[in-house]
Design a protein around this motif. Structure first.
Motif, PDB file in Angstrom:
ATOM      1  N   PRO A 128       0.831  -1.215   0.000  1.00  0.00           N
ATOM      2  CA  PRO A 128       0.000   0.000   0.000  1.00  0.00           C
ATOM      3  C   PRO A 128       0.859   1.257   0.000  1.00  0.00           C
ATOM      4  O   PRO A 128       1.914   1.310   0.631  1.00  0.00           O
ATOM      5  CB  PRO A 128      -0.817  -0.127   1.295  1.00  0.00           C
ATOM      6  CG  PRO A 128      -0.799  -1.583   1.620  1.00  0.00           C
ATOM      7  CD  PRO A 128       0.516  -2.106   1.136  1.00  0.00           C
ATOM      8  N   SER A 129       0.390   2.280  -0.716  1.00  0.00           N
ATOM      9  CA  SER A 129       1.175   3.501  -0.851  1.00  0.00           C
ATOM     10  C   SER A 129       1.386   4.195   0.485  1.00  0.00           C
ATOM     11  O   SER A 129       2.416   4.842   0.703  1.00  0.00           O
ATOM     12  CB  SER A 129       0.493   4.453  -1.834  1.00  0.00           C
ATOM     13  OG  SER A 129      -0.816   4.789  -1.384  1.00  0.00           O
ATOM     14  N   PHE A 135       7.311   4.589   5.572  1.00  0.00           N
ATOM     15  CA  PHE A 135       8.706   4.144   5.492  1.00  0.00           C
ATOM     16  C   PHE A 135       9.634   5.309   5.146  1.00  0.00           C
ATOM     17  O   PHE A 135      10.679   5.510   5.783  1.00  0.00           O
ATOM     18  CB  PHE A 135       8.825   3.035   4.444  1.00  0.00           C
ATOM     19  CG  PHE A 135      10.241   2.664   4.100  1.00  0.00           C
ATOM     20  CD1 PHE A 135      10.987   1.856   4.922  1.00  0.00           C
ATOM     21  CD2 PHE A 135      10.826   3.150   2.925  1.00  0.00           C
ATOM     22  CE1 PHE A 135      12.298   1.523   4.611  1.00  0.00           C
ATOM     23  CE2 PHE A 135      12.123   2.826   2.606  1.00  0.00           C
ATOM     24  CZ  PHE A 135      12.867   2.016   3.446  1.00  0.00           C
ATOM     25  N   VAL A 136       9.251   6.105   4.127  1.00  0.00           N
ATOM     26  CA  VAL A 136      10.085   7.241   3.729  1.00  0.00           C
ATOM     27  C   VAL A 136      10.098   8.300   4.827  1.00  0.00           C
ATOM     28  O   VAL A 136      11.126   8.958   5.055  1.00  0.00           O
ATOM     29  CB  VAL A 136       9.584   7.821   2.386  1.00  0.00           C
ATOM     30  CG1 VAL A 136      10.382   9.057   2.001  1.00  0.00           C
ATOM     31  CG2 VAL A 136       9.685   6.772   1.286  1.00  0.00           C
ATOM     32  N   TRP A 137       8.990   8.478   5.515  1.00  0.00           N
ATOM     33  CA  TRP A 137       8.976   9.426   6.627  1.00  0.00           C
ATOM     34  C   TRP A 137       9.993   9.016   7.696  1.00  0.00           C
ATOM     35  O   TRP A 137      10.729   9.855   8.218  1.00  0.00           O
ATOM     36  CB  TRP A 137       7.575   9.483   7.235  1.00  0.00           C
ATOM     37  CG  TRP A 137       7.501  10.336   8.477  1.00  0.00           C
ATOM     38  CD1 TRP A 137       7.342  11.682   8.548  1.00  0.00           C
ATOM     39  CD2 TRP A 137       7.605   9.871   9.827  1.00  0.00           C
ATOM     40  NE1 TRP A 137       7.342  12.112   9.846  1.00  0.00           N
ATOM     41  CE2 TRP A 137       7.504  11.012  10.665  1.00  0.00           C
ATOM     42  CE3 TRP A 137       7.764   8.617  10.415  1.00  0.00           C
ATOM     43  CZ2 TRP A 137       7.554  10.925  12.050  1.00  0.00           C
ATOM     44  CZ3 TRP A 137       7.826   8.532  11.790  1.00  0.00           C
ATOM     45  CH2 TRP A 137       7.714   9.668  12.603  1.00  0.00           C
ATOM     46  N   ALA A 155       9.523   8.811  -2.204  1.00  0.00           N
ATOM     47  CA  ALA A 155       8.353   7.946  -2.025  1.00  0.00           C
ATOM     48  C   ALA A 155       7.739   7.566  -3.369  1.00  0.00           C
ATOM     49  O   ALA A 155       7.407   6.393  -3.607  1.00  0.00           O
ATOM     50  CB  ALA A 155       7.320   8.647  -1.143  1.00  0.00           C
ATOM     51  N   LEU A 156       7.592   8.544  -4.258  1.00  0.00           N
ATOM     52  CA  LEU A 156       7.014   8.248  -5.571  1.00  0.00           C
ATOM     53  C   LEU A 156       7.960   7.402  -6.411  1.00  0.00           C
ATOM     54  O   LEU A 156       7.508   6.561  -7.197  1.00  0.00           O
ATOM     55  CB  LEU A 156       6.681   9.554  -6.289  1.00  0.00           C
ATOM     56  CG  LEU A 156       5.610  10.433  -5.639  1.00  0.00           C
ATOM     57  CD1 LEU A 156       5.318  11.657  -6.497  1.00  0.00           C
ATOM     58  CD2 LEU A 156       4.318   9.648  -5.390  1.00  0.00           C
ATOM     59  N   ALA A 157       9.270   7.609  -6.265  1.00  0.00           N
ATOM     60  CA  ALA A 157      10.236   6.793  -7.008  1.00  0.00           C
ATOM     61  C   ALA A 157      10.163   5.331  -6.585  1.00  0.00           C
ATOM     62  O   ALA A 157      10.280   4.423  -7.420  1.00  0.00           O
ATOM     63  CB  ALA A 157      11.651   7.342  -6.802  1.00  0.00           C
ATOM     64  N   THR A 221      -1.790  10.334  -3.125  1.00  0.00           N
ATOM     65  CA  THR A 221      -1.936  11.305  -2.044  1.00  0.00           C
ATOM     66  C   THR A 221      -1.276  10.828  -0.751  1.00  0.00           C
ATOM     67  O   THR A 221      -0.533  11.577  -0.108  1.00  0.00           O
ATOM     68  CB  THR A 221      -3.428  11.572  -1.761  1.00  0.00           C
ATOM     69  OG1 THR A 221      -4.070  11.967  -2.969  1.00  0.00           O
ATOM     70  CG2 THR A 221      -3.597  12.659  -0.718  1.00  0.00           C
ATOM     71  N   ALA A 222      -1.541   9.579  -0.357  1.00  0.00           N
ATOM     72  CA  ALA A 222      -1.117   9.090   0.958  1.00  0.00           C
ATOM     73  C   ALA A 222       0.386   9.239   1.205  1.00  0.00           C
ATOM     74  O   ALA A 222       0.783   9.749   2.261  1.00  0.00           O
ATOM     75  CB  ALA A 222      -1.545   7.629   1.132  1.00  0.00           C
TER      76      ALA A 222
END
Length: 293
Positions: A128-129, A135-137, A155-157, A221-222
Protein backbone atom coordinates in the motif's frame (compact mmCIF):
# COMPACT_ATOMS: atom_id res chain seq x y z
CA UNK A 1 -12.26 -15.17 -55.17
CA UNK A 2 -15.83 -16.06 -54.46
CA UNK A 3 -18.22 -13.43 -53.18
CA UNK A 4 -18.83 -13.55 -49.43
CA UNK A 5 -21.84 -15.63 -48.49
CA UNK A 6 -24.49 -14.18 -46.25
CA UNK A 7 -25.40 -16.08 -43.13
CA UNK A 8 -28.34 -18.37 -43.59
CA UNK A 9 -31.59 -17.43 -41.80
CA UNK A 10 -32.30 -19.21 -38.53
CA UNK A 11 -35.31 -21.20 -39.92
CA UNK A 12 -33.06 -22.71 -42.61
CA UNK A 13 -30.63 -24.16 -40.05
CA UNK A 14 -30.72 -27.38 -38.14
CA UNK A 15 -31.62 -27.33 -34.44
CA UNK A 16 -27.96 -27.71 -33.41
CA UNK A 17 -26.71 -24.90 -35.69
CA UNK A 18 -29.58 -22.66 -34.61
CA UNK A 19 -28.75 -23.24 -30.96
CA UNK A 20 -25.07 -22.48 -31.58
CA UNK A 21 -25.86 -19.25 -33.40
CA UNK A 22 -28.25 -18.07 -30.69
CA UNK A 23 -25.72 -19.00 -28.01
CA UNK A 24 -23.01 -17.08 -29.89
CA UNK A 25 -25.18 -13.97 -30.13
CA UNK A 26 -26.14 -14.14 -26.45
CA UNK A 27 -22.54 -14.43 -25.28
CA UNK A 28 -21.44 -11.68 -27.68
CA UNK A 29 -24.13 -9.41 -26.23
CA UNK A 30 -23.06 -10.29 -22.67
CA UNK A 31 -19.42 -9.47 -23.40
CA UNK A 32 -20.55 -6.16 -24.91
CA UNK A 33 -22.52 -5.38 -21.74
CA UNK A 34 -19.47 -6.29 -19.62
CA UNK A 35 -17.29 -3.96 -21.72
CA UNK A 36 -19.81 -1.14 -21.32
CA UNK A 37 -19.97 -1.67 -17.55
CA UNK A 38 -16.18 -1.47 -17.42
CA UNK A 39 -16.14 1.92 -19.15
CA UNK A 40 -19.24 3.27 -17.37
CA UNK A 41 -17.55 4.20 -14.03
CA UNK A 42 -14.88 6.25 -15.81
CA UNK A 43 -17.50 8.08 -17.87
CA UNK A 44 -19.63 8.78 -14.80
CA UNK A 45 -16.62 10.12 -12.88
CA UNK A 46 -15.48 12.28 -15.77
CA UNK A 47 -18.93 13.77 -16.48
CA UNK A 48 -19.55 14.43 -12.79
CA UNK A 49 -16.20 16.22 -12.54
CA UNK A 50 -17.10 18.26 -15.61
CA UNK A 51 -20.43 19.25 -14.08
CA UNK A 52 -19.02 20.05 -10.63
CA UNK A 53 -15.62 21.51 -11.50
CA UNK A 54 -15.78 23.10 -14.93
CA UNK A 55 -17.35 26.29 -13.58
CA UNK A 56 -14.37 26.96 -11.30
CA UNK A 57 -11.77 26.72 -14.06
CA UNK A 58 -10.42 30.14 -15.04
CA UNK A 59 -6.97 31.71 -15.63
CA UNK A 60 -6.63 32.59 -11.94
CA UNK A 61 -7.18 28.94 -11.00
CA UNK A 62 -4.04 27.90 -12.92
CA UNK A 63 -1.78 30.78 -11.93
CA UNK A 64 -2.62 31.64 -8.31
CA UNK A 65 -1.96 30.12 -4.91
CA UNK A 66 -4.89 29.15 -2.64
CA UNK A 67 -6.88 32.03 -1.21
CA UNK A 68 -7.07 32.47 2.58
CA UNK A 69 -9.46 30.06 4.28
CA UNK A 70 -13.08 31.09 3.82
CA UNK A 71 -12.41 33.63 1.07
CA UNK A 72 -13.39 33.13 -2.59
CA UNK A 73 -10.91 33.00 -5.46
CA UNK A 74 -7.43 31.61 -5.50
CA UNK A 75 -6.13 28.65 -7.43
CA UNK A 76 -3.86 25.63 -7.49
CA UNK A 77 -0.95 26.94 -9.54
CA UNK A 78 1.51 25.95 -6.83
CA UNK A 79 -0.01 22.47 -6.74
CA UNK A 80 0.40 22.04 -10.50
CA UNK A 81 4.02 23.14 -10.27
CA UNK A 82 4.64 20.86 -7.29
CA UNK A 83 3.05 17.86 -8.98
CA UNK A 84 5.22 18.22 -12.08
CA UNK A 85 8.31 18.72 -9.93
CA UNK A 86 7.59 15.68 -7.75
CA UNK A 87 6.81 13.43 -10.72
CA UNK A 88 9.91 14.65 -12.55
CA UNK A 89 12.06 14.09 -9.47
CA UNK A 90 10.64 10.59 -9.00
CA UNK A 91 11.30 9.81 -12.65
CA UNK A 92 14.88 11.09 -12.47
CA UNK A 93 15.60 8.91 -9.42
CA UNK A 94 13.57 5.81 -10.25
CA UNK A 95 13.52 5.34 -14.03
CA UNK A 96 17.24 4.59 -14.62
CA UNK A 97 17.20 1.99 -11.82
CA UNK A 98 13.90 0.45 -12.93
CA UNK A 99 14.82 0.23 -16.63
CA UNK A 100 18.24 -1.19 -15.80
CA UNK A 101 16.69 -3.78 -13.48
CA UNK A 102 14.12 -4.73 -16.12
CA UNK A 103 16.82 -5.25 -18.76
CA UNK A 104 18.82 -7.37 -16.31
CA UNK A 105 15.82 -9.57 -15.50
CA UNK A 106 15.03 -10.07 -19.18
CA UNK A 107 18.61 -10.94 -20.10
CA UNK A 108 19.36 -13.07 -17.03
CA UNK A 109 16.04 -14.98 -17.35
CA UNK A 110 16.48 -17.71 -14.70
CA UNK A 111 18.89 -17.92 -11.80
CA UNK A 112 18.45 -17.40 -8.07
CA UNK A 113 19.31 -13.68 -8.12
CA UNK A 114 16.97 -12.87 -11.02
CA UNK A 115 14.15 -14.88 -9.50
CA UNK A 116 14.70 -13.20 -6.13
CA UNK A 117 14.62 -9.70 -7.68
CA UNK A 118 11.51 -10.62 -9.65
CA UNK A 119 9.78 -11.86 -6.49
CA UNK A 120 10.71 -8.74 -4.51
CA UNK A 121 9.46 -6.55 -7.36
CA UNK A 122 6.11 -8.33 -7.39
CA UNK A 123 5.82 -7.92 -3.62
CA UNK A 124 6.63 -4.21 -3.88
CA UNK A 125 3.85 -3.81 -6.45
CA UNK A 126 1.34 -4.84 -3.80
CA UNK A 127 2.58 -2.68 -0.93
CA UNK A 128 0.00 0.00 0.00
CA UNK A 129 1.17 3.50 -0.85
CA UNK A 130 0.59 4.73 2.70
CA UNK A 131 3.08 2.13 3.98
CA UNK A 132 5.67 3.49 1.54
CA UNK A 133 4.92 6.98 2.84
CA UNK A 134 5.47 5.93 6.45
CA UNK A 135 8.71 4.14 5.49
CA UNK A 136 10.09 7.24 3.73
CA UNK A 137 8.98 9.43 6.63
CA UNK A 138 10.94 7.25 9.07
CA UNK A 139 14.09 7.06 6.94
CA UNK A 140 14.17 10.36 5.04
CA UNK A 141 11.91 12.94 6.69
CA UNK A 142 13.17 12.23 10.21
CA UNK A 143 16.79 12.17 9.03
CA UNK A 144 16.40 15.50 7.19
CA UNK A 145 14.55 17.07 10.11
CA UNK A 146 11.42 18.04 8.19
CA UNK A 147 9.10 17.46 5.25
CA UNK A 148 10.52 18.13 1.80
CA UNK A 149 10.00 17.74 -1.92
CA UNK A 150 12.98 15.38 -1.96
CA UNK A 151 11.24 13.01 0.47
CA UNK A 152 8.09 13.11 -1.67
CA UNK A 153 10.15 12.30 -4.78
CA UNK A 154 11.77 9.35 -3.00
CA UNK A 155 8.35 7.95 -2.02
CA UNK A 156 7.01 8.25 -5.57
CA UNK A 157 10.24 6.79 -7.01
CA UNK A 158 9.84 3.70 -4.81
CA UNK A 159 6.30 3.27 -6.16
CA UNK A 160 7.63 3.70 -9.70
CA UNK A 161 10.30 1.01 -9.45
CA UNK A 162 8.26 -2.23 -9.59
CA UNK A 163 5.87 -1.03 -12.31
CA UNK A 164 8.56 0.09 -14.74
CA UNK A 165 10.85 -2.84 -13.93
CA UNK A 166 8.25 -5.45 -14.82
CA UNK A 167 7.11 -3.55 -17.92
CA UNK A 168 10.68 -3.19 -19.17
CA UNK A 169 11.33 -6.87 -18.61
CA UNK A 170 8.27 -7.90 -20.61
CA UNK A 171 9.00 -5.47 -23.46
CA UNK A 172 12.62 -6.63 -23.76
CA UNK A 173 11.45 -10.26 -23.78
CA UNK A 174 9.17 -9.46 -26.73
CA UNK A 175 12.12 -8.44 -28.92
CA UNK A 176 12.69 -11.31 -31.41
CA UNK A 177 15.65 -13.50 -30.50
CA UNK A 178 16.82 -13.36 -34.12
CA UNK A 179 17.66 -9.66 -33.72
CA UNK A 180 19.93 -10.41 -30.79
CA UNK A 181 21.56 -13.39 -32.51
CA UNK A 182 22.13 -11.34 -35.67
CA UNK A 183 23.91 -8.60 -33.73
CA UNK A 184 26.05 -11.14 -31.86
CA UNK A 185 26.90 -12.85 -35.15
CA UNK A 186 28.16 -9.52 -36.50
CA UNK A 187 30.62 -9.31 -33.61
CA UNK A 188 28.69 -7.10 -31.20
CA UNK A 189 29.36 -7.66 -27.54
CA UNK A 190 26.40 -8.56 -25.38
CA UNK A 191 26.17 -5.15 -23.69
CA UNK A 192 26.42 -3.37 -27.04
CA UNK A 193 23.69 -5.61 -28.45
CA UNK A 194 21.46 -4.73 -25.52
CA UNK A 195 22.06 -0.98 -25.81
CA UNK A 196 22.18 -0.71 -29.60
CA UNK A 197 19.63 -3.30 -30.73
CA UNK A 198 17.38 -4.55 -27.95
CA UNK A 199 16.53 -1.27 -26.21
CA UNK A 200 15.76 0.67 -29.44
CA UNK A 201 13.50 -2.17 -30.54
CA UNK A 202 11.63 -2.18 -27.22
CA UNK A 203 11.66 1.61 -26.82
CA UNK A 204 7.98 2.25 -27.58
CA UNK A 205 6.80 -0.42 -25.15
CA UNK A 206 9.13 0.83 -22.41
CA UNK A 207 7.97 4.42 -22.93
CA UNK A 208 4.38 3.24 -22.68
CA UNK A 209 5.07 1.60 -19.32
CA UNK A 210 6.92 4.71 -18.13
CA UNK A 211 4.01 7.01 -19.01
CA UNK A 212 1.46 4.73 -17.33
CA UNK A 213 3.62 4.55 -14.19
CA UNK A 214 4.07 8.33 -14.13
CA UNK A 215 0.32 8.79 -14.52
CA UNK A 216 -0.22 6.40 -11.61
CA UNK A 217 2.11 8.19 -9.19
CA UNK A 218 0.85 11.64 -10.25
CA UNK A 219 -2.43 10.93 -8.49
CA UNK A 220 -1.01 9.50 -5.26
CA UNK A 221 -1.94 11.31 -2.04
CA UNK A 222 -1.12 9.09 0.96
CA UNK A 223 2.71 8.97 0.59
CA UNK A 224 2.87 12.74 0.04
CA UNK A 225 1.01 13.46 3.28
CA UNK A 226 3.96 11.92 5.16
CA UNK A 227 6.73 13.35 2.97
CA UNK A 228 6.01 16.48 0.89
CA UNK A 229 3.23 17.49 3.31
CA UNK A 230 1.93 20.40 1.21
CA UNK A 231 2.53 24.13 1.04
CA UNK A 232 0.02 26.97 0.48
CA UNK A 233 2.67 29.13 -1.22
CA UNK A 234 4.91 28.90 -4.28
CA UNK A 235 7.77 26.53 -3.55
CA UNK A 236 10.24 24.70 -5.77
CA UNK A 237 13.01 23.92 -3.28
CA UNK A 238 13.89 20.29 -2.75
CA UNK A 239 14.55 20.77 0.96
CA UNK A 240 11.21 22.29 1.95
CA UNK A 241 7.54 21.21 1.89
CA UNK A 242 5.89 21.51 -1.50
CA UNK A 243 2.33 21.62 -2.76
CA UNK A 244 0.82 18.85 -4.89
CA UNK A 245 -2.55 18.55 -6.58
CA UNK A 246 -3.62 15.33 -4.81
CA UNK A 247 -2.76 16.78 -1.40
CA UNK A 248 -4.66 20.00 -2.16
CA UNK A 249 -7.69 18.02 -3.30
CA UNK A 250 -7.63 16.06 -0.04
CA UNK A 251 -7.31 19.20 2.08
CA UNK A 252 -10.09 21.00 0.19
CA UNK A 253 -12.39 17.96 0.34
CA UNK A 254 -12.30 17.78 4.15
CA UNK A 255 -12.69 21.55 4.50
CA UNK A 256 -16.04 22.89 5.82
CA UNK A 257 -16.05 25.75 3.26
CA UNK A 258 -18.12 25.42 0.09
CA UNK A 259 -15.68 27.52 -1.95
CA UNK A 260 -12.89 25.02 -1.26
CA UNK A 261 -15.20 22.16 -2.20
CA UNK A 262 -15.62 23.78 -5.63
CA UNK A 263 -11.87 24.16 -5.89
CA UNK A 264 -11.48 20.47 -5.01
CA UNK A 265 -13.79 19.45 -7.87
CA UNK A 266 -11.94 21.69 -10.32
CA UNK A 267 -8.55 20.37 -9.17
CA UNK A 268 -9.85 16.80 -9.50
CA UNK A 269 -10.94 17.54 -13.06
CA UNK A 270 -7.52 18.95 -13.86
CA UNK A 271 -5.74 15.96 -12.32
CA UNK A 272 -7.83 13.38 -14.16
CA UNK A 273 -7.30 15.31 -17.40
CA UNK A 274 -3.53 15.11 -16.89
CA UNK A 275 -3.71 11.39 -16.13
CA UNK A 276 -5.98 10.78 -19.13
CA UNK A 277 -3.59 12.66 -21.43
CA UNK A 278 -0.66 10.55 -20.26
CA UNK A 279 -2.61 7.33 -20.77
CA UNK A 280 -3.67 8.42 -24.27
CA UNK A 281 -0.02 9.11 -25.06
CA UNK A 282 0.83 5.63 -23.81
CA UNK A 283 -1.84 4.07 -26.03
CA UNK A 284 -0.45 5.98 -29.01
CA UNK A 285 3.05 4.65 -28.34
CA UNK A 286 1.93 1.05 -27.87
CA UNK A 287 0.50 0.84 -31.39
CA UNK A 288 3.86 -0.20 -32.86
CA UNK A 289 6.19 -1.46 -30.12
CA UNK A 290 9.11 -2.25 -32.45
CA UNK A 291 9.05 0.74 -34.76
CA UNK A 292 11.94 3.09 -34.21
CA UNK A 293 10.83 6.59 -33.29
Amino acid sequence: MTAPQHAAPLDALSFRDRRRRISSRVWLALTGVAAALTVLPLLLIFFHLLRAGLGSLNPEFFTSVPAPVGQPGGGVGNGVLGTFLLVGLAGAMGLPVAIGAGVYLAEAEGGPMANGIRFITDVMNGIPSIVIGIFVWAWVVVAMGGFSAFAGGVALAIMLLPMVTRTTEEMVRLVPREMKEGALALGFTRWRTTLGVVLPAARSGILTGVLIALARIAGETAPLLFTAFGNPFWSAGLGEPIAALPVQIFQYAISPFEEQHKQAWAASLLLIALVLAMNLAARFLIRSPYRSR
